[in-house]
Motif scaffolding. Sequence first.
Motif, PDB file in Angstrom:
ATOM      1  N   THR A  60       0.705  -0.617   0.160  1.00 39.88           N
ATOM      2  CA  THR A  60      -0.278  -0.037  -0.040  1.00 39.88           C
ATOM      3  C   THR A  60       0.790   1.014   0.180  1.00 39.88           C
ATOM      4  N   ALA A  61       0.371   2.560  -0.719  1.00 41.33           N
ATOM      5  CA  ALA A  61       0.772   3.946  -0.253  1.00 41.33           C
ATOM      6  C   ALA A  61       1.425   3.642   1.185  1.00 41.33           C
ATOM      7  N   GLU A 107       5.735   3.435   4.812  1.00 36.89           N
ATOM      8  CA  GLU A 107       7.121   3.246   5.922  1.00 36.89           C
ATOM      9  C   GLU A 107       8.229   2.761   5.353  1.00 36.89           C
ATOM     10  N   HIS A 108       8.672   2.021   4.399  1.00 35.53           N
ATOM     11  CA  HIS A 108       9.538   1.611   4.328  1.00 35.53           C
ATOM     12  C   HIS A 108      10.993   2.569   3.716  1.00 35.53           C
ATOM     13  N   VAL A 112      -3.353  -2.421  -8.179  1.00 35.16           N
ATOM     14  CA  VAL A 112      -3.796  -3.193  -8.018  1.00 35.16           C
ATOM     15  C   VAL A 112      -5.081  -3.819  -6.323  1.00 35.16           C
ATOM     16  N   GLN A 113      -6.097  -4.151  -6.653  1.00 29.36           N
ATOM     17  CA  GLN A 113      -6.884  -3.851  -5.374  1.00 29.36           C
ATOM     18  C   GLN A 113      -7.977  -4.824  -5.324  1.00 29.36           C
ATOM     19  N   ASN A 114      -7.417  -5.461  -3.768  1.00 30.66           N
ATOM     20  CA  ASN A 114      -8.599  -6.150  -3.564  1.00 30.66           C
ATOM     21  C   ASN A 114     -10.541  -5.166  -3.166  1.00 30.66           C
ATOM     22  N   ASP A 115     -11.378  -6.473  -3.056  1.00 30.76           N
ATOM     23  CA  ASP A 115     -12.494  -6.044  -2.749  1.00 30.76           C
ATOM     24  C   ASP A 115     -12.423  -5.168  -2.000  1.00 30.76           C
ATOM     25  N   ARG A 124      -3.479  -0.672  -4.455  1.00 29.38           N
ATOM     26  CA  ARG A 124      -2.107  -1.806  -4.012  1.00 29.38           C
ATOM     27  C   ARG A 124      -1.449  -1.929  -4.723  1.00 29.38           C
ATOM     28  N   TYR A 125      -0.839  -1.904  -4.983  1.00 26.71           N
ATOM     29  CA  TYR A 125       0.304  -1.686  -6.419  1.00 26.71           C
ATOM     30  C   TYR A 125       1.952  -2.726  -6.329  1.00 26.71           C
TER      31      TYR A 125
END
Lengths: 150, 150
Positions: A36-37, A42-43, A72-75, A80-81
Motif C-alpha cells: 500500500t502507499a 514506511e519503507h 492492484v486491489q482487493n474488494d 496497492r501497487y
Amino acid sequence: METTYLREQLAAKGLKVTHQRLCVLEAIHTLHNHPTADQILEHIRPTFPTIATGTVYKVLDTLVENGLVMRVQNDKDVMRYDADVEHQHHHVYCKDCDAIGDYKNEELDHLLSDFFATHQIPGFSIDSIRLHIHGRYTEGIPSNHIQDPS
Amino acid sequence: METTYLREQLAAKGLKVTHQRLCVLEAIHTLHNHPTADQILEHIRPTFPTIATGTVYKVLDTLVENGLVMRVQNDKDVMRYDADVEHQHHHVYCKDCDAIGDYKNEELDHLLSDFFATHQIPGFSIDSIRLHIHGRYTEGIPSNHIQDPS
DNA sequence: GTATGTGCAAACTTTTTGCACTTCG
DNA sequence: CGAAGTGCAAAAAGTTTGCACATAC
C-alpha cells in the motif's frame, strides 16, 4: 537494490530521475507483496525521513500513468501497487488474510487469447485480461511468488 | 419493481425485511450499471428522503456478507455494487468512460474450470475466478448488459 | 418483548490539491 | 535557466462508528 535499471526505466519514459521516484520504485520492487502507499512510505522513511506523503501519491500516479507500476486491489481494501509490469500475470486473493499473490501461466494466457480471438466482444476493444482468483491459502504463509507449473 | 422476490432473498438469509434493505436492493437491481453507494442513495432519496447515509453503507455490508450483492471496482474508483450474484459472469472495464459492463460466456467458464481442474495452485483453494477485461468501448454507449454469444 | 436494525453526527482513513520552493537536465 | 517535481498543510472524498431510538418478528 541496484538503481541503474530503475533510472533507465524513468529516463526511458522521459521522466526526471529524482531521489523520490527512485525510492518509491525501489520500495515497490523490494516489498514485492503488492504494498500500500502507507507501506511504501514506511519503507522509505528510515533512509529518507523528509519525503512527503503527498509526494508518494504523486509519484505513484506518475508511475502508473507511465506504465511502470500497476494498481492492484482487493474488494475491500486500500489501493496497492505492483511493480511487475513486464510479465503478464494474474492475481490470487485470499479471503482470510489480505495477501495478494501472483499467478503466471503461459498455457492459460494462450487459452485466453485464443478464446477472445474467436469471441470478440461487440463494440469493445480488449487491451488486457486479468484473472482475479479468489479463495484461501490452505497452508500457512502465502509465497506470493510467481508460479508457472506449466 | 416487484419486491416479493427481494423480500424472499432477505428472509432466506434470516435477515429482517426492512424498508431500507428493500430500497437498497431494489436500487442496485434497477441501476444495473454497477452503482456506487452515492448513486444508490440518490436513487432512493426521492421516495425515501430520510434514509441515512450510514444506513446505506451498513445495509450494503450486510448484503455483501450474505452474498446477495457483490462488490465491484475499477482500479481508480469508488466501491461499486452488483446485484447479479446468480449468474457467474465477468466484468469489462472501459479505460475512457468509467463504465463497467458484464460479460458472460459458458464456454469460457468451462475452459477455465477445466484448466484449473488440472492446474491446481499449490497451497491455495479456489472459490471463484473472475476475469477483468480491460479496454475501450469503440462505439458509443456501452450496453452494460450480459452477452453470451456462445 | 427482544434481538436486530436505523438515524444521526462526529470521526477516521486514504487520497488530492494548491502554491511556494527546489531540482534535474 | 526553465520546466518539471517536491514539501507542506489543509481539505476533500468515502466510509465507519457509537449510541439512543425504532422496528420486525
